[in-house]
Design a protein around this motif. Structure first.
Motif, PDB file in Angstrom:
ATOM      1  N   ILE A  53       7.756  -6.908  -1.946  1.00 11.97           N
ATOM      2  CA  ILE A  53       7.929  -5.566  -1.409  1.00 11.97           C
ATOM      3  C   ILE A  53       7.064  -4.574  -2.173  1.00 11.97           C
ATOM      4  O   ILE A  53       6.412  -3.698  -1.594  1.00 11.97           O
ATOM      5  CB  ILE A  53       9.419  -5.170  -1.469  1.00 11.97           C
ATOM      6  CG1 ILE A  53      10.247  -6.108  -0.580  1.00 11.97           C
ATOM      7  CG2 ILE A  53       9.627  -3.732  -1.026  1.00 11.97           C
ATOM      8  CD1 ILE A  53      11.740  -5.929  -0.736  1.00 11.97           C
ATOM      9  N   LEU A  54       7.043  -4.702  -3.493  1.00  6.16           N
ATOM     10  CA  LEU A  54       6.237  -3.796  -4.318  1.00  6.16           C
ATOM     11  C   LEU A  54       4.757  -3.948  -4.004  1.00  6.16           C
ATOM     12  O   LEU A  54       4.021  -2.942  -3.927  1.00  6.16           O
ATOM     13  CB  LEU A  54       6.501  -4.088  -5.803  1.00  6.16           C
ATOM     14  CG  LEU A  54       5.771  -3.182  -6.801  1.00  6.16           C
ATOM     15  CD1 LEU A  54       6.215  -1.739  -6.618  1.00  6.16           C
ATOM     16  CD2 LEU A  54       6.043  -3.636  -8.224  1.00  6.16           C
ATOM     17  N   LEU A  55       4.300  -5.178  -3.793  1.00  5.68           N
ATOM     18  CA  LEU A  55       2.897  -5.396  -3.456  1.00  5.68           C
ATOM     19  C   LEU A  55       2.544  -4.772  -2.119  1.00  5.68           C
ATOM     20  O   LEU A  55       1.470  -4.171  -1.961  1.00  5.68           O
ATOM     21  CB  LEU A  55       2.591  -6.900  -3.438  1.00  5.68           C
ATOM     22  CG  LEU A  55       2.514  -7.591  -4.804  1.00  5.68           C
ATOM     23  CD1 LEU A  55       2.331  -9.086  -4.631  1.00  5.68           C
ATOM     24  CD2 LEU A  55       1.365  -7.011  -5.624  1.00  5.68           C
ATOM     25  N   VAL A  56       3.438  -4.909  -1.137  1.00  3.42           N
ATOM     26  CA  VAL A  56       3.183  -4.305   0.179  1.00  3.42           C
ATOM     27  C   VAL A  56       3.108  -2.787   0.060  1.00  3.42           C
ATOM     28  O   VAL A  56       2.211  -2.138   0.615  1.00  3.42           O
ATOM     29  CB  VAL A  56       4.280  -4.727   1.179  1.00  3.42           C
ATOM     30  CG1 VAL A  56       4.149  -3.942   2.468  1.00  3.42           C
ATOM     31  CG2 VAL A  56       4.168  -6.220   1.476  1.00  3.42           C
ATOM     32  N   LEU A  57       4.062  -2.194  -0.663  1.00  2.00           N
ATOM     33  CA  LEU A  57       4.057  -0.737  -0.836  1.00  2.00           C
ATOM     34  C   LEU A  57       2.807  -0.275  -1.577  1.00  2.00           C
ATOM     35  O   LEU A  57       2.174   0.718  -1.202  1.00  2.00           O
ATOM     36  CB  LEU A  57       5.314  -0.307  -1.590  1.00  2.00           C
ATOM     37  CG  LEU A  57       6.635  -0.432  -0.823  1.00  2.00           C
ATOM     38  CD1 LEU A  57       7.807  -0.107  -1.740  1.00  2.00           C
ATOM     39  CD2 LEU A  57       6.647   0.501   0.382  1.00  2.00           C
ATOM     40  N   LEU A  58       2.450  -0.996  -2.646  1.00  2.00           N
ATOM     41  CA  LEU A  58       1.268  -0.631  -3.423  1.00  2.00           C
ATOM     42  C   LEU A  58      -0.001  -0.760  -2.592  1.00  2.00           C
ATOM     43  O   LEU A  58      -0.873   0.125  -2.626  1.00  2.00           O
ATOM     44  CB  LEU A  58       1.190  -1.525  -4.668  1.00  2.00           C
ATOM     45  CG  LEU A  58       0.063  -1.207  -5.663  1.00  2.00           C
ATOM     46  CD1 LEU A  58       0.236   0.200  -6.216  1.00  2.00           C
ATOM     47  CD2 LEU A  58       0.062  -2.217  -6.800  1.00  2.00           C
TER      48      LEU A  58
END
Length: 471
Positions: free
Chosen positions: A2-7
């Motif tokens: 999720i963090l990678l997608v948001l970033l």
């Protein structure tokens, strides 16, 4: 995930905005340069065709009408200044000439003179809109400067801005969908990864020192999970060995303590019995006329001490005997009242909120609990001027509550933690087994016992048993 997608979404949005800005800037610079070259080409052609001498003084005459034709053909407005910065001619309509600078600033003239390519680009903003103004020399046939060409260029980014908004909206929709997929995949993968950990967690939560614990068996665990399972199973083996040793040690310690207590309690009546026998042996005279009375007194003393020993044996026997769960369906109100009938003290009172409260208990053990608590209350009020003992039975949710309250001497804070310990007593007589036995009985039937006490004001013991709820 999720963090990678948001970033990634934030980075791509930032790069997109930056790229659109750079493209827009390059586009306007290129467009301004092309417009400038077109105007200069038309000015050069006009200077070739004119009949006037190509001097700075004749620029106003040369471009008197030609400036409007060039502006209409190229669809752009421009201004012509002399070399000192004074306005000679403008293609703008008369209504707009008020907004035209009549004289160029020294900064513009100096920068234009210093520029290598004889061109100066000025950037300004008005009412939030950006515009550029280019300045370049107008030369005659011999490339001698005779004037200054000024081309104002207003940047219209509405088309690029709309495209950028549409692109960001589409990009946001795509990344929202990707975010949803990432959350779903993260949940599925985490559940898959942690299923073994959940099994281990459940087993750890169900681990007890006093029970036999099952080992964890997981099919095809990962290397890390396998090490954790092996460590837990090894701990279970060690715990079982330790539990056996601890139970054995506790039993031995309990027997030692019990043996000490029994020996101590038995020695108390044995000493007066020994002294009585020795005294009788020294002083006995068959010819004494009062021999019968002395013999009766001697026998009475021995019988009293024997009764004391019998009482001690009975108390230890009752304490050691674990109550069997008979689970009789009883009316607790009736049984408690029956248990109080053996007491003759007038200051003992009984109150019940209901006539019938049903629970599954053993009749004998319930009476034993009540009588022991009442006996303790009686022993707490021997020196009270107006003694009072109140026994109440009431319902409290899923429980039946039995309370025994007295206005006696109370319990000191230093003794409160030890009050239910076997062989602990604050009285000069007794073996301290009553409350320990009561606690054992209550906990056997999944009940609870507690108390509140104030020194000099009294004590309230409260017992709760699960009641039988009506369907």
């Amino acid at each position: 995930m999720i963090l990678l997608v948001l970033l990634a979404s934030v980075l791509i949005a930032g790069v997109t905005i930056y790229q659109y800005g750079e493209q827009s800037r390059d586009y306007h610079e290129d467009r301004l340069l092309r417009k400038e070259e077109q105007i200069k080409e038309n000015i050069r052609y006009t200077l070739i065709r004119t009949t006037y001498a190509t001097t700075a003084e004749n620029l106003e005459l040369i471009f008197k009408d030609e400036i409007y034709q060039i502006a209409d053909v190229l669809n752009v407005n421009f201004n012509i200044y002399d070399l000192e910065g004074g306005l000679i001619k403008s293609s703008r309509p008369k209504l707009e000439k008020d907004s035209i600078s009549m004289c160029l600033s020294p900064e513009v003239l100096n920068n234009l003179a210093k520029s290598v390519d004889s061109r100066y680009l000025e950037e300004k903003s008005t009412a939030g809109d950006k515009y550029q103004a280019s300045y370049t020399y107008i030369t005659d046939g011999k490339f001698k400067p005779i004037g200054i060409l000024n081309l104002p260029y207003f940047e219209d980014n509405s088309f690029n801005d709309n495209e950028l908004k549409e692109f960001l909206l589409r990009l946001g929709g795509v990344y929202l969908f990707m975010l949803f997929i990432a959350i779903l995949l993260s949940y599925i993968i985490s559940k898959y990864i942690t299923r073994s950990l959940q099994t281990i967690s459940d087993k750890m939560n169900a681990t007890y020192l006093t029970k036999r614990n099952e080992k964890i068996i997981v099919q095809n665990p990962t290397e890390e999970i396998g090490k954790l399972i092996n460590a837990y199973n090894a701990m279970i083996d060690e715990l079982e060995i330790s539990a056996v040793k601890l139970a054995k040690s506790e039993r031995e310690q309990a027997w030692r303590e019990m043996a000490k207590q029994v020996a101590h309690e038995i020695k108390n009546p044995l000493t007066p019995m020994r002294l009585t026998v020795q005294s009788f042996e020294r002083k006995f005279d068959p010819q004494d006329p009062d021999v019968k009375n002395k013999l009766a007194e001697y026998s009475k003393t021995l019988i009293q001490q024997i009764d004391t020993m019998s009482s001690i044996a009975g108390a230890f026997s009752n304490f050691a005997e674990m109550p069997a769960q008979q689970n009789e369906t009883l009316n607790v109100v009736k049984i408690v009242k029956l248990g109080l009938d053996i007491f003759n003290e007038s200051y003992i009172h009984f109150i019940a909120d209901e006539e019938e409260i049903i629970a599954k208990l053993d009749r004998t053990q319930l009476i034993r609990v009540v009588t022991n608590l009442v006996k303790n209350a009686i022993q707490a009020v021997p020196d009270i001027a107006s003694p009072r003992i109140l026994v109440t039975v009431s319902s409290e949710g899923k429980y039946v509550k039995i309370s025994v309250a007295d206005n006696g001497v109370g319990i000191d804070d230093e003794f409160k933690d030890k009050i239910f310990e076997p062989k602990f007593t604050t009285k000069s007589s007794g073996m301290g087994l009553g409350l320990g036995m009561v606690k054992t009985i209550v906990e056997t039937y999944n009940g609870t016992i507690g108390f509140t006490s104030q020194v000099g004001k009294g004590t309230v013991f409260t017992v709760k048993f699960p009641r039988l709820m009506a369907e």
